[in-house]
Enzyme design. Structure first.
Site, PDB file in Angstrom:
ATOM      1  N   LYS A  96       0.832  -1.187   0.000  1.00 50.94           N
ATOM      2  CA  LYS A  96       0.000   0.000   0.000  1.00 50.94           C
ATOM      3  C   LYS A  96       0.883   1.259   0.000  1.00 50.94           C
ATOM      4  O   LYS A  96       2.035   1.144   0.373  1.00 50.94           O
ATOM      5  CB  LYS A  96      -0.937  -0.015   1.194  1.00 50.94           C
ATOM      6  CG  LYS A  96      -0.280   0.318   2.546  1.00 50.94           C
ATOM      7  CD  LYS A  96      -1.312   0.488   3.600  1.00 50.94           C
ATOM      8  CE  LYS A  96      -1.336   1.853   4.183  1.00 50.94           C
ATOM      9  NZ  LYS A  96      -0.214   2.207   5.021  1.00 50.94           N
TER      10      LYS A  96
ATOM     11  N   HIS B  97      -0.898  -5.463   5.749  1.00 50.69           N
ATOM     12  CA  HIS B  97      -0.230  -6.226   6.811  1.00 50.69           C
ATOM     13  C   HIS B  97      -1.158  -6.493   8.001  1.00 50.69           C
ATOM     14  O   HIS B  97      -0.909  -7.373   8.801  1.00 50.69           O
ATOM     15  CB  HIS B  97       1.090  -5.565   7.230  1.00 50.69           C
ATOM     16  CG  HIS B  97       0.932  -4.425   8.196  1.00 50.69           C
ATOM     17  ND1 HIS B  97       0.607  -3.158   7.800  1.00 50.69           N
ATOM     18  CD2 HIS B  97       1.058  -4.376   9.534  1.00 50.69           C
ATOM     19  CE1 HIS B  97       0.542  -2.376   8.865  1.00 50.69           C
ATOM     20  NE2 HIS B  97       0.813  -3.090   9.935  1.00 50.69           N
TER      21      HIS B  97
ATOM     22  N   HIS C 176      -6.638  -0.688   6.375  1.00 52.37           N
ATOM     23  CA  HIS C 176      -6.628  -1.523   7.583  1.00 52.37           C
ATOM     24  C   HIS C 176      -7.983  -1.494   8.310  1.00 52.37           C
ATOM     25  O   HIS C 176      -8.534  -2.528   8.672  1.00 52.37           O
ATOM     26  CB  HIS C 176      -5.557  -1.061   8.569  1.00 52.37           C
ATOM     27  CG  HIS C 176      -4.180  -0.963   7.976  1.00 52.37           C
ATOM     28  ND1 HIS C 176      -3.708  -1.843   7.031  1.00 52.37           N
ATOM     29  CD2 HIS C 176      -3.166  -0.090   8.205  1.00 52.37           C
ATOM     30  CE1 HIS C 176      -2.467  -1.516   6.719  1.00 52.37           C
ATOM     31  NE2 HIS C 176      -2.121  -0.458   7.410  1.00 52.37           N
TER      32      HIS C 176
ATOM     33  N   LYS D 251      -2.023 -10.294  10.769  1.00 53.42           N
ATOM     34  CA  LYS D 251      -1.993 -10.412  12.230  1.00 53.42           C
ATOM     35  C   LYS D 251      -2.866 -11.581  12.662  1.00 53.42           C
ATOM     36  O   LYS D 251      -4.017 -11.687  12.243  1.00 53.42           O
ATOM     37  CB  LYS D 251      -2.503  -9.117  12.879  1.00 53.42           C
ATOM     38  CG  LYS D 251      -1.586  -7.913  12.650  1.00 53.42           C
ATOM     39  CD  LYS D 251      -2.136  -6.676  13.341  1.00 53.42           C
ATOM     40  CE  LYS D 251      -1.407  -5.421  12.900  1.00 53.42           C
ATOM     41  NZ  LYS D 251      -0.099  -5.239  13.477  1.00 53.42           N
TER      42      LYS D 251
ATOM     43  N   GLU E 218      -2.382   4.819  18.089  1.00 53.16           N
ATOM     44  CA  GLU E 218      -0.913   4.701  18.130  1.00 53.16           C
ATOM     45  C   GLU E 218      -0.354   5.797  19.028  1.00 53.16           C
ATOM     46  O   GLU E 218      -0.907   6.904  19.060  1.00 53.16           O
ATOM     47  CB  GLU E 218      -0.340   4.870  16.730  1.00 53.16           C
ATOM     48  CG  GLU E 218      -0.772   3.804  15.754  1.00 53.16           C
ATOM     49  CD  GLU E 218      -0.072   3.994  14.416  1.00 53.16           C
ATOM     50  OE1 GLU E 218       0.973   3.367  14.220  1.00 53.16           O
ATOM     51  OE2 GLU E 218      -0.554   4.789  13.600  1.00 53.16           O
TER      52      GLU E 218
HETATM   53  C1  BG6 Z   1       0.998   1.306   8.367  1.00 59.95           C
HETATM   54  C2  BG6 Z   1       0.838   2.797   8.361  1.00 59.95           C
HETATM   55  O1  BG6 Z   1       0.300   0.737   7.297  1.00 59.95           O
HETATM   56  O2  BG6 Z   1       0.484   0.785   9.600  1.00 59.95           O
HETATM   57  C3  BG6 Z   1       1.545   3.416   9.552  1.00 59.95           C
HETATM   58  O3  BG6 Z   1       1.384   3.315   7.152  1.00 59.95           O
HETATM   59  C4  BG6 Z   1       1.078   2.790  10.834  1.00 59.95           C
HETATM   60  O4  BG6 Z   1       1.331   4.818   9.584  1.00 59.95           O
HETATM   61  C5  BG6 Z   1       1.167   1.274  10.748  1.00 59.95           C
HETATM   62  O5  BG6 Z   1       1.898   3.262  11.891  1.00 59.95           O
HETATM   63  C6  BG6 Z   1       0.521   0.627  11.960  1.00 59.95           C
HETATM   64  O6  BG6 Z   1       0.765  -0.740  11.925  1.00 59.95           O
HETATM   65  P1  BG6 Z   1       0.823  -1.599  13.266  1.00 59.95           P
HETATM   66  O7  BG6 Z   1       1.002  -2.993  12.769  1.00 59.95           O
HETATM   67  O8  BG6 Z   1       1.965  -1.074  14.064  1.00 59.95           O
HETATM   68  O9  BG6 Z   1      -0.490  -1.368  13.958  1.00 59.95           O
END
Ligand code: BG6
Length: 536
Positions: A177, A207, A269, A211, A245
């Site tokens: 992406k 991704h 996501h 998970k 986050e």
């Molecule tokens: C990514 C985003 O796809 O996912 C990031 O580009 C984000 O900005 C990240 O921090 C979060 O992934 P995870 O797995 O840490 O929740």
């Protein structure tokens, strides 16, 4: 034995190297080469190579396996292997021992290509033939900036490198992406890809779908008989999906300032979390049966008219703030971010899934950077029980039952319900039944890319976005993007770093008589203690 004491490992035919892997009940992937474009980039070193090492350690890679890094930087195979070894030492979740390294080293190659013209793709083709041996499938992993993707696929196509000879000589392309930046650009990219590839050759990666706890959503819903009957508008009051986050934009200001939370997190996501929560049971676990159901959820989302956007969406941007004695700068002061940027680092929205199961049940989504805690969770709030039975007691209100699926960290599932507080009076306390993954299953150190890479190698597209999913996701956020295109600061409010986003996001739920959960406070009740209960 340290790898350095095995000087011949890299020159021996790979298949003659002793297997360095543990026995497994998972069938090894098809003989193939993983060809990484952007071989020296961040994604390759932090995720892809460590994931490949993990797959090798678990015995899920075939002997006929190759990794070929493609890059503009002139480098020999030896120099690339040295770099891979260093990257693995730094980023692999588990130490890569000498046997495992010898196995990988013998299978790692580098192709120095500019990819600037047809000659460069032809030369890449020759190189892949030369190093491939019996590794006949090819997985082209485009870990490149998004604007390079269409050109690389066209180049591979023109050089004949995407032609499949079934069954073994498959050709697949993995795309990271962002997939486009709006509906129009995503459609255009899909059209370009279709000129050289069939949909079963395209793996649009997300991704989040790698998970374990996200995949567990389907197991939880469809592997148990007791939840499905209440998983609908008759019993569910609303759903809250939170991806919070604590980090800011770190060193990605340049990319992020052009993207923002809606493009970076919501369209991909978060919509996948929503789709897995709301989808109908698929008729089978075949990739298309599952993806059909996921896309139907996105298709059923009510598309806001421009004048509805204001009531359904809130954007936020963090300003300087502090927590635990640590002060952080505001978004506009981050490196590579425009000083007057109107990019959102927080987004909250209310969505309605207009189908038989969910009509009238709001799905509230929120995500943001620099929030007080890192948590991804799906909270399904059920309708309250009628109060009549308690009318002659001190109980004045009943807390609704809440099912919280924690995706990360502290992966698990908690059910909140009411219990009687011991004593002569009828008083109720809210308690938690709490399942923690870690209490039942040993965690295997992972980068999150192992399952996804393995699925690409065995041709399973279940966890990947199909063209229609990507386009439908963009169609849902389009009305918001259009309002913002007309007025960049539309619906944008400040929030101090380490707070739960702008107040206006509270109003989004407040207007419906609801409020956001505070995940840190309720994520895990202390076992058995009174502190874990709220009595009324
Ligand atoms: C990514 C985003 O796809 O996912 C990031 O580009 C984000 O900005 C990240 O921090 C979060 O992934 P995870 O797995 O840490 O929740």
């Amino acid at each position: 034995m340290p790898a350095d004491s095995q000087p011949d490992a890299a020159t021996r035919p790979a298949e003659q190297c002793a297997p360095a892997v543990a026995p497994t009940d998972v069938r090894p992937a098809d003989p193939c080469a993983v060809v990484i474009f952007g071989a020296t980039g961040d994604l390759a070193k932090r995720k892809l190579l460590p994931a490949i090492a993990n797959l090798a350690a678990r015995g899920t890679l075939p002997d006929a396996f190759r990794v070929v890094g493609v890059g503009r930087k002139p480098m020999t195979d030896e120099a690339y292997r040295k770099k891979v070894r260093q990257d693995l030492a730094e980023f692999a979740p588990e130490p890569v021992g000498p046997d495992l390294w010898a196995w990988l080293e013998a299978r790692t190659f580098y192709a120095n290509e500019t990819l600037a013209d047809a000659g460069s793709y032809a030369s890449l083709g020759r190189r892949l033939d030369e190093v491939g041996g019996i590794a006949r499938g090819r997985l082209y992993y485009l870990a490149t900036p998004p604007d390079a993707m269409a050109g690389i696929v066209a180049g591979l196509g023109a050089a004949g490198l995407l032609v499949e000879t079934p069954p073994a000589a498959w050709r697949r392309v993995v795309l990271e992406k962002p997939f486009g930046r709006d509906l129009e650009s995503a459609r255009a990219l899909n059209r370009l890809l279709r000129a050289d590839l069939a949909e079963p050759q395209i793996y649009r990666i997300d991704h989040y779908l790698g998970k374990e706890t996200v995949q567990n959503l389907m197991a939880f819903r469809f592997g148990n008989g007791i939840f499905e009957p209440i998983w609908n508008r008759r019993y569910v009051d609303h759903v809250q999906i939170t991806v919070a986050e604590t980090v800011g934009v770190e060193n990605r200001g340049g990319y992020y300032d052009r993207a923002g939370a809606l493009r970076d997190m919501v369209q991909n996501h978060m919509f996948q979390l929503l789709a897995l929560t709301a989808m109908e049971p698929p008729t089978s676990f075949s990739a298309d049966a599952v993806r059909d159901e996921r896309v139907k959820v996105l298709q059923a989302i009510h598309l806001c008219a421009p004048d509805e956007v204001r009531m359904a969406v809130v954007r936020g941007q963090y300003t300087a703030g502090g927590a635990d004695g640590r002060q952080v700068s505001g978004y506009r002061d981050e490196p590579s971010v425009a000083p007057a940027s109107a990019t959102e680092t927080y987004a909250a929205m209310k969505l309605l899934v207009e189908n038989w199961r969910w009509a009238g049940v709001p799905f509230y989504l929120r995500t943001g950077k620099r929030l007080p805690t890192r948590v991804t969770e799906i909270a399904v709030q059920f309708r309250s029980a009628p109060l009549r039975l308690f009318r002659d007691t001190p109980v004045e209100c009943l807390a609704p039952n809440l099912l919280v699926i924690r995706i990360q960290p502290q992966e698990g599932i908690a059910l909140q319900f009411e219990a009687k507080v011991p004593g002569p009076h009828v008083r109720l306390g809210t308690v938690n039944m709490d399942f923690n993954y870690a209490d039942y299953f040993a965690a295997t150190p992972s980068t999150g890319y192992e399952t996804l890479l393995y699925d690409c190698m065995v041709g399973d597209q279940t966890l990947f976005h199909r063209a229609d999913m990507v386009e439908t996701g963009w169609a849902v956020v389009s009305p918001v993007l259009e309002v913002v295109a007309g007025d960049p600061s539309a619906l944008l409010f400040d929030y101090p770093a380490h707070t739960w986003g702008p107040h206006e996001a509270d109003d989004l739920l407040g207007r419906d008589g609801r409020e956001w959960r505070k995940p840190t406070m309720a994520a895990r009740a202390p076992a058995g203690g009174a502190a874990g209960r709220r009595a009324r």
